[in-house]
Write a protein that holds these residues in place. Structure first.
Motif, PDB file in Angstrom:
ATOM      1  N   VAL A  82      29.486  24.395 -23.118  1.00  0.00           N
ATOM      2  CA  VAL A  82      30.108  23.202 -22.562  1.00  0.00           C
ATOM      3  C   VAL A  82      31.204  22.746 -23.513  1.00  0.00           C
ATOM      4  CG1 VAL A  82      29.746  20.853 -21.756  1.00  0.00           C
ATOM      5  CG2 VAL A  82      27.925  22.567 -21.494  1.00  0.00           C
ATOM      6  N   PRO A  83      32.475  22.737 -23.084  1.00  0.00           N
ATOM      7  CA  PRO A  83      33.541  22.250 -23.965  1.00  0.00           C
ATOM      8  C   PRO A  83      33.246  20.831 -24.435  1.00  0.00           C
ATOM      9  CG  PRO A  83      34.468  23.332 -22.036  1.00  0.00           C
ATOM     10  CD  PRO A  83      32.990  23.215 -21.789  1.00  0.00           C
ATOM     11  N   ALA A  84      33.476  20.578 -25.718  1.00  0.00           N
ATOM     12  CA  ALA A  84      33.169  19.288 -26.320  1.00  0.00           C
ATOM     13  C   ALA A  84      34.380  18.801 -27.103  1.00  0.00           C
ATOM     14  CB  ALA A  84      31.954  19.408 -27.242  1.00  0.00           C
ATOM     15  N   SER A  85      34.359  17.542 -27.474  1.00  0.00           N
ATOM     16  CA  SER A  85      35.445  16.987 -28.281  1.00  0.00           C
ATOM     17  C   SER A  85      35.472  17.652 -29.648  1.00  0.00           C
ATOM     18  CB  SER A  85      35.250  15.480 -28.451  1.00  0.00           C
ATOM     19  OG  SER A  85      34.032  15.222 -29.145  1.00  0.00           O
ATOM     20  N   GLY A  86      36.654  17.673 -30.237  1.00  0.00           N
ATOM     21  CA  GLY A  86      36.794  18.243 -31.568  1.00  0.00           C
ATOM     22  C   GLY A  86      36.400  17.243 -32.650  1.00  0.00           C
ATOM     23  N   PRO A  87      36.316  17.697 -33.909  1.00  0.00           N
ATOM     24  CA  PRO A  87      35.962  16.791 -34.997  1.00  0.00           C
ATOM     25  C   PRO A  87      37.082  15.799 -35.262  1.00  0.00           C
ATOM     26  CG  PRO A  87      36.511  18.974 -35.838  1.00  0.00           C
ATOM     27  CD  PRO A  87      36.490  19.090 -34.363  1.00  0.00           C
ATOM     28  N   PRO A  88      36.777  14.543 -35.521  1.00  0.00           N
ATOM     29  CA  PRO A  88      37.813  13.536 -35.768  1.00  0.00           C
ATOM     30  C   PRO A  88      38.751  13.945 -36.900  1.00  0.00           C
ATOM     31  CG  PRO A  88      35.683  12.485 -35.480  1.00  0.00           C
ATOM     32  CD  PRO A  88      35.423  13.969 -35.545  1.00  0.00           C
ATOM     33  N   GLY A  89      40.048  13.794 -36.650  1.00  0.00           N
ATOM     34  CA  GLY A  89      41.038  14.038 -37.689  1.00  0.00           C
ATOM     35  C   GLY A  89      41.412  15.476 -37.921  1.00  0.00           C
ATOM     36  N   VAL A  90      40.818  16.410 -37.178  1.00  0.00           N
ATOM     37  CA  VAL A  90      41.065  17.839 -37.404  1.00  0.00           C
ATOM     38  C   VAL A  90      41.895  18.396 -36.245  1.00  0.00           C
ATOM     39  CG1 VAL A  90      40.034  20.115 -37.733  1.00  0.00           C
ATOM     40  CG2 VAL A  90      38.916  18.090 -38.678  1.00  0.00           C
ATOM     41  N   PRO A  91      43.159  18.790 -36.500  1.00  0.00           N
ATOM     42  CA  PRO A  91      43.955  19.404 -35.440  1.00  0.00           C
ATOM     43  C   PRO A  91      43.569  20.865 -35.228  1.00  0.00           C
ATOM     44  CG  PRO A  91      45.213  19.347 -37.474  1.00  0.00           C
ATOM     45  CD  PRO A  91      43.901  18.647 -37.759  1.00  0.00           C
ATOM     46  N   ASP A  92      43.977  21.402 -34.101  1.00  0.00           N
ATOM     47  CA  ASP A  92      43.774  22.819 -33.788  1.00  0.00           C
ATOM     48  C   ASP A  92      42.313  23.232 -33.940  1.00  0.00           C
ATOM     49  OD1 ASP A  92      46.440  23.068 -33.221  1.00  0.00           O
ATOM     50  OD2 ASP A  92      46.974  23.831 -35.200  1.00  0.00           O
ATOM     51  N   ALA A  93      41.437  22.417 -33.363  1.00  0.00           N
ATOM     52  CA  ALA A  93      40.003  22.720 -33.382  1.00  0.00           C
ATOM     53  C   ALA A  93      39.492  22.745 -31.950  1.00  0.00           C
ATOM     54  CB  ALA A  93      39.241  21.684 -34.194  1.00  0.00           C
ATOM     55  N   CYS A  96      35.653  22.940 -29.900  1.00  0.00           N
ATOM     56  CA  CYS A  96      34.203  22.910 -30.079  1.00  0.00           C
ATOM     57  C   CYS A  96      33.492  23.073 -28.735  1.00  0.00           C
ATOM     58  CB  CYS A  96      33.770  21.588 -30.723  1.00  0.00           C
ATOM     59  SG  CYS A  96      34.422  21.325 -32.390  1.00  0.00           S
ATOM     60  N   PHE A  97      32.256  23.536 -28.842  1.00  0.00           N
ATOM     61  CA  PHE A  97      31.423  23.742 -27.660  1.00  0.00           C
ATOM     62  C   PHE A  97      29.978  23.360 -27.977  1.00  0.00           C
ATOM     63  CE2 PHE A  97      34.907  26.697 -27.313  1.00  0.00           C
ATOM     64  CZ  PHE A  97      35.277  26.635 -25.974  1.00  0.00           C
ATOM     65  N   ASP A  98      29.331  22.769 -26.981  1.00  0.00           N
ATOM     66  CA  ASP A  98      27.874  22.663 -26.983  1.00  0.00           C
ATOM     67  C   ASP A  98      27.328  23.938 -26.370  1.00  0.00           C
ATOM     68  OD1 ASP A  98      26.463  20.507 -28.083  1.00  0.00           O
ATOM     69  OD2 ASP A  98      27.212  19.145 -26.535  1.00  0.00           O
ATOM     70  N   VAL A  99      26.382  24.563 -27.042  1.00  0.00           N
ATOM     71  CA  VAL A  99      25.793  25.817 -26.567  1.00  0.00           C
ATOM     72  C   VAL A  99      24.366  25.522 -26.106  1.00  0.00           C
ATOM     73  CG1 VAL A  99      25.269  28.204 -27.147  1.00  0.00           C
ATOM     74  CG2 VAL A  99      27.170  27.026 -28.292  1.00  0.00           C
ATOM     75  N   VAL A 100      24.082  25.803 -24.852  1.00  0.00           N
ATOM     76  CA  VAL A 100      22.770  25.511 -24.285  1.00  0.00           C
ATOM     77  C   VAL A 100      22.120  26.818 -23.864  1.00  0.00           C
ATOM     78  CG1 VAL A 100      21.488  24.229 -22.539  1.00  0.00           C
ATOM     79  CG2 VAL A 100      23.620  23.275 -23.482  1.00  0.00           C
ATOM     80  N   THR A 101      20.921  27.065 -24.375  1.00  0.00           N
ATOM     81  CA  THR A 101      20.148  28.235 -23.989  1.00  0.00           C
ATOM     82  C   THR A 101      18.783  27.778 -23.504  1.00  0.00           C
ATOM     83  OG1 THR A 101      19.014  28.656 -26.095  1.00  0.00           O
ATOM     84  CG2 THR A 101      21.289  29.441 -25.896  1.00  0.00           C
ATOM     85  N   SER A 115      16.116  28.157 -24.958  1.00  0.00           N
ATOM     86  CA  SER A 115      15.265  27.753 -26.080  1.00  0.00           C
ATOM     87  C   SER A 115      15.805  26.552 -26.838  1.00  0.00           C
ATOM     88  CB  SER A 115      15.106  28.925 -27.063  1.00  0.00           C
ATOM     89  OG  SER A 115      16.361  29.332 -27.558  1.00  0.00           O
ATOM     90  N   GLY A 116      16.950  26.008 -26.432  1.00  0.00           N
ATOM     91  CA  GLY A 116      17.482  24.850 -27.140  1.00  0.00           C
ATOM     92  C   GLY A 116      18.994  24.791 -27.046  1.00  0.00           C
ATOM     93  N   SER A 117      19.578  23.905 -27.864  1.00  0.00           N
ATOM     94  CA  SER A 117      21.022  23.746 -27.860  1.00  0.00           C
ATOM     95  C   SER A 117      21.563  23.873 -29.273  1.00  0.00           C
ATOM     96  CB  SER A 117      21.419  22.393 -27.259  1.00  0.00           C
ATOM     97  OG  SER A 117      20.878  21.335 -28.028  1.00  0.00           O
ATOM     98  N   PHE A 118      22.832  24.258 -29.369  1.00  0.00           N
ATOM     99  CA  PHE A 118      23.504  24.474 -30.634  1.00  0.00           C
ATOM    100  C   PHE A 118      24.924  23.932 -30.521  1.00  0.00           C
ATOM    101  CE2 PHE A 118      20.582  27.874 -29.580  1.00  0.00           C
ATOM    102  CZ  PHE A 118      19.780  27.971 -30.705  1.00  0.00           C
ATOM    103  N   GLY A 119      25.618  23.915 -31.640  1.00  0.00           N
ATOM    104  CA  GLY A 119      27.015  23.535 -31.626  1.00  0.00           C
ATOM    105  C   GLY A 119      27.849  24.587 -32.326  1.00  0.00           C
ATOM    106  N   THR A 120      29.065  24.805 -31.856  1.00  0.00           N
ATOM    107  CA  THR A 120      29.972  25.727 -32.526  1.00  0.00           C
ATOM    108  C   THR A 120      31.385  25.199 -32.439  1.00  0.00           C
ATOM    109  OG1 THR A 120      30.708  28.033 -32.666  1.00  0.00           O
ATOM    110  CG2 THR A 120      30.307  27.174 -30.471  1.00  0.00           C
ATOM    111  N   CYS A 121      32.163  25.353 -33.510  1.00  0.00           N
ATOM    112  CA  CYS A 121      33.556  24.916 -33.550  1.00  0.00           C
ATOM    113  C   CYS A 121      34.414  25.999 -34.182  1.00  0.00           C
ATOM    114  CB  CYS A 121      33.721  23.638 -34.376  1.00  0.00           C
ATOM    115  SG  CYS A 121      33.008  22.143 -33.653  1.00  0.00           S
ATOM    116  N   LEU A 122      35.652  26.108 -33.691  1.00  0.00           N
ATOM    117  CA  LEU A 122      36.642  26.997 -34.287  1.00  0.00           C
ATOM    118  C   LEU A 122      37.822  26.162 -34.759  1.00  0.00           C
ATOM    119  CD1 LEU A 122      35.437  28.643 -31.533  1.00  0.00           C
ATOM    120  CD2 LEU A 122      36.756  30.440 -32.642  1.00  0.00           C
ATOM    121  N   VAL A 123      38.413  26.562 -35.888  1.00  0.00           N
ATOM    122  CA  VAL A 123      39.552  25.856 -36.468  1.00  0.00           C
ATOM    123  C   VAL A 123      40.644  26.869 -36.773  1.00  0.00           C
ATOM    124  CG1 VAL A 123      40.372  24.426 -38.369  1.00  0.00           C
ATOM    125  CG2 VAL A 123      38.048  24.103 -37.492  1.00  0.00           C
ATOM    126  N   LEU A 124      41.866  26.589 -36.295  1.00  0.00           N
ATOM    127  CA  LEU A 124      43.028  27.421 -36.581  1.00  0.00           C
ATOM    128  C   LEU A 124      43.845  26.769 -37.688  1.00  0.00           C
ATOM    129  CD1 LEU A 124      45.173  29.646 -35.913  1.00  0.00           C
ATOM    130  CD2 LEU A 124      46.069  28.051 -34.187  1.00  0.00           C
TER     131      LEU A 124
END
Length: 432
Positions: free
Chosen positions: A369-380, A382-387, A389-398
């Motif tokens: 699920v696309p999610a908001s990026g971290p405050p103050g960080v450009p070119d990021a 993030c996603f909520d990952v739901v399986t 067995s649970g949920s996780f978070g992942t973010c990419l930064v350029l």
């Protein structure tokens, strides 16, 4: 016998089916509306592709400066064995090159085999005879890779093990093969009749020492075939196991693994044991840019730098090889985050888009699920990952010629990790 090892393998498959959700090669289920909306912000190449979310930078408990305490060289044999083992990953056949259906992640068996205790875990966990063989014959480096077929959990574990010379490798192969015929001391009693390995030749593998074991229990009927092949200073080890009707597949797979592996490992620029302390630890300075985990994290990964093939063992195998080639990506640094190093800013931006595209592709049983990026960080991104067995978070930064990726148990923690990654990139740039 491999009772202990097999117990680990089966357990790992169940656990890793969930944790594979946070790997870059896994892809998401997203709604068409969310995908279209997210994509719209990335169609124009501006100095900042994605505006920072409002708010102040918050790296949480993570460090925000490059990890400059890393030694330039290994300096001792122990770290040298780790580095040599990591280097070997670049010269190891991928399970998908043995059989394209081997896509299920088995990260517990995809790892450096850096000493005799790791060798014991690989071949027969809990069997001290394996460790003694490694010690007696000077085993000092290796790498193992493993995947399974999601259709029926047939799997391959494949490794190359390094010894001081051809004589020690040949002796070790013969003794490790004989370990398969020792009485089972594991205490497992569900198997009837008692599994007794059978040694047999295979016409297209005349130099290999092969054993086959057929296991019948109230839970399943399985075949396990193992091969030890001395090849110069190396022992090539392959284990294929699965339902009993996959015996022919197991034999063909082991032969295929050996066919591809022999010429590949011949290209490895091996290190003599005496020269291990001189090995470069952080190739191209990529690992120093990865965020270290908090010091109290019991699951701290072993820091590493991998090239395209080494990274492919960690992620989406053949797709990762293509990804590195298409985007000019040279290295992957692993610590608390993944840091991809490319040959230019355009290549990094392309890699960033490709990684996001991989995340957006469909994967059964996983929702990104696309999610908001971290405050103050450009070119990021993030996603909520739901399986299941649970949920996780992942973010990419350029940033510049790099892409950083963080994966944590919550989206909030992923925001902190991505913020720390951004701040490390900035600090590195300010150092000139």
């Amino acid at each position: 016998m491999n009772r202990h090892c097999r117990h680990h393998t089966r357990t790992a498959v169940a656990v890793l089916a969930a944790t594979a959700a946070v790997m870059t090669g896994c892809a998401p289920n997203t709604t068409p509306e969310a995908t279209a909306a997210d994509t719209a912000t990335e169609t124009t190449r501006d100095p900042v592709l994605i505006a920072a979310a409002p708010g102040e930078l918050d790296p949480g408990p993570y460090t925000t400066v490059p990890h400059d305490a890393l030694p330039k060289t290994a300096e001792d044999d122990i770290l040298g064995q780790f580095v040599e083992s990591q280097r070997m990953a670049e010269f190891l056949v991928l399970p998908a090159e043995i059989d394209p259906e081997l896509t299920g992640s088995q990260s517990a068996a995809t790892r450096t085999i850096f000493d005799s205790s790791a060798l014991e875990f690989l071949i027969d966990d809990g069997n001290n005879a394996v460790r003694a063989i490694g010690d007696d014959h000077g085993f000092y480096a290796g790498y193992s890779t493993a995947r399974y077929d999601p259709a029926d959990h047939a799997s391959i574990t494949h490794a190359v093990l390094e010894f001081p010379d051809s004589a020690t490798a040949a002796a070790a192969a013969a003794e490790l093969h004989q370990v398969q015929f020792l009485p089972d001391m594991s205490g497992f009693s569900e198997m009837t009749p008692p599994p007794i390995p059978v040694a047999y030749p295979q016409e297209n593998m005349p130099d290999s020492l092969i054993s086959a074991e057929f296991i019948s229990s109230k839970y399943s009927n399985e075949v396990w075939i193992e091969s030890f092949t001395p090849h110069g200073r190396y022992v090539i080890y392959t284990r294929a196991n699965g339902p009993s009707d996959r015996e022919d597949w197991a034999r063909r797979s082991i032969a295929r693994a050996l066919e591809v592996q022999r010429p590949m490992i011949d290209e490895f620029p091996f290190t003599e044991p005496a020269d291990l302390p001189e090995l470069e630890v952080d190739v191209d300075g990529v690992m120093r840019l990865a965020v270290p985990p908090p010091s109290d994290d019991e699951n701290m990964p072993v820091p590493a730098v991998y090239g395209p093939r080494g990274a492919a063992h960690q992620e989406d195998q053949l797709n990762t090889l293509d990804l590195f080639a298409d985007t000019g990506t040279t290295n992957l640094g692993i610590h608390g985050t993944f840091v991809y190093s490319t040959m230019g800013e355009d290549q990094a931006a392309t890699l960033f888009d490709r990684l996001i595209g991989n995340i957006r592709a469909q994967t059964e049983g996983i929702t990104y699920v696309p999610a908001s990026g971290p405050p103050g960080v450009p070119d990021a991104r993030c996603f909520d990952v739901v399986t299941t067995s649970g949920s996780f978070g992942t973010c990419l930064v350029l940033y510049d010629t790099y892409v950083g990726e963080g994966r944590t148990s919550t989206l909030e923690a992923s925001h902190e990790l991505a913020t720390a990654q951004y701040m490390i990139f900035e600090a590195n740039a300010s150092q000139g």
